[in-house]
Write a protein that holds these residues in place. Structure first.
Motif, short mmCIF file in Angstrom:
data_model
loop_
_atom_site.label_atom_id
_atom_site.label_comp_id
_atom_site.label_asym_id
_atom_site.label_seq_id
_atom_site.Cartn_x
_atom_site.Cartn_y
_atom_site.Cartn_z
N HIS A 149 0.63 -1.57 0.13
CA HIS A 149 0.11 -0.16 -0.40
C HIS A 149 0.84 1.71 -0.17
O HIS A 149 1.05 2.04 -1.10
CB HIS A 149 -1.20 0.44 1.24
N GLY A 150 2.10 1.33 1.50
CA GLY A 150 2.97 2.59 0.75
C GLY A 150 2.59 3.17 1.61
O GLY A 150 3.21 4.74 1.79
N GLU A 151 1.59 4.15 2.48
CA GLU A 151 1.45 5.01 2.63
C GLU A 151 0.20 4.40 4.06
O GLU A 151 -0.73 5.21 3.90
CB GLU A 151 0.78 5.76 2.06
N THR A 153 -1.79 4.73 6.45
CA THR A 153 -1.51 5.40 8.86
C THR A 153 -3.84 5.29 8.87
O THR A 153 -3.66 4.22 8.02
CB THR A 153 -1.64 6.98 7.81
N ARG A 156 -6.67 5.93 6.79
CA ARG A 156 -6.76 4.92 5.33
C ARG A 156 -7.19 3.76 6.12
O ARG A 156 -6.80 3.08 4.53
CB ARG A 156 -5.26 5.22 4.74
N ASP A 171 -6.28 5.42 -0.30
CA ASP A 171 -5.64 5.67 -0.98
C ASP A 171 -4.51 4.92 -1.17
O ASP A 171 -3.82 5.12 -0.55
CB ASP A 171 -5.81 6.83 0.03
N ALA A 174 -0.12 6.08 -3.04
CA ALA A 174 1.50 5.19 -3.26
C ALA A 174 1.61 3.94 -2.92
O ALA A 174 3.31 3.30 -2.81
CB ALA A 174 2.05 5.65 -1.67
N ASP A 183 4.56 -2.60 5.23
CA ASP A 183 3.16 -1.95 5.17
C ASP A 183 2.55 -2.50 6.64
O ASP A 183 1.91 -1.20 7.69
CB ASP A 183 1.58 -2.68 5.12
N SER A 186 4.86 0.19 9.00
CA SER A 186 4.23 1.61 8.42
C SER A 186 3.00 1.35 10.13
O SER A 186 3.30 2.18 10.93
CB SER A 186 3.42 1.32 7.67
#
Length: 208
Positions: A149-151, A153, A156, A171, A174, A183, A186
């Motif tokens: 996914h890359g982002e 948070t 999201r 979203d 990214a 992920d 993150s």
């Protein structure tokens, strides 16, 4: 549904900045416009469609209902289903330790499924076929590559406030082909300890 004949209202928080809730009668959808430059270039909307199509049934993402290519001054447009649930960043302050563990376990299982989507190599998606442009040498760790996914948070992630089930990952701008566990890492950076520990345990039960 004609998105421009529906009532449109901006979607806040983790949802993309150019996304709108569209209501027409009993039908509720999300309309995403690509009116601003995207880091993925002119094919950004097509990459998004390909990712959502690939992931449907693997992790909770919306169903693609309509796609309109850019034409003249009209930007690309994507209409998807509306996912239920509340943003996790909104829910977090009201969750006790047991609720955090339940959310974490569910999120860990979702991330384990996402890490099962194998890619041929690491890199950025470059077109509607999800062709991969490799990262420059040394920029990312080589080895097994998966969809990331890359982002991810808390803003999201959608969660049902009653069942505490993860109902959506939002979203995907990214998203890229990267290392397994990126992920999860993150999530561990921002998650409260009970949520983080449960997510790690559920993920490791599949990939540990």
């Amino acid at each position: 549904m004609d998105p421009f004949a529906a009532d449109l209202s901006p979607l806040p928080g983790g949802r993309s900045a150019q996304s709108f809730l569209a209501t027409a009668g009993d039908e509720v959808s999300v309309v995403r416009l690509w009116a601003e430059p995207d880091r993925r270039g002119a094919d950004a909307y097509a990459i998004e469609v390909a990712l959502l199509t690939l992931l449907r049934g693997i992790v909770p993402v919306p169903e693609v209902r309509e796609v309109r290519r850019p034409a003249g001054d009209m930007p690309a447009l994507l209409v998807t289903s509306y996912l239920p649930g509340e943003r996790l960043d909104v829910l977090l302050p009201d969750l006790d330790d047991e609720a955090l563990r339940r959310v974490g376990a569910g999120l860990g299982r979702v991330l384990a499924r996402l890490s099962g989507v194998a890619m041929l190599r690491s890199g950025e998606f470059s077109d509607a076929e999800l062709a991969i442009s490799p990262f420059p040498p040394g920029e990312r760790t080589t080895g097994r590559a998966v969809l990331v996914h890359g982002e991810l948070t808390a803003a999201r992630i959608l969660v049902d406030p009653v069942s505490l089930r993860v109902t959506g990952l939002l979203d995907w701008e990214a998203a890229h082909a990267g290392a397994p566990g990126d992920d999860l890492a993150s999530v561990l950076r921002w998650a409260p300890e009970p949520l983080a520990d449960a997510a790690r345990s559920a993920y490791d039960a599949v990939w540990g």
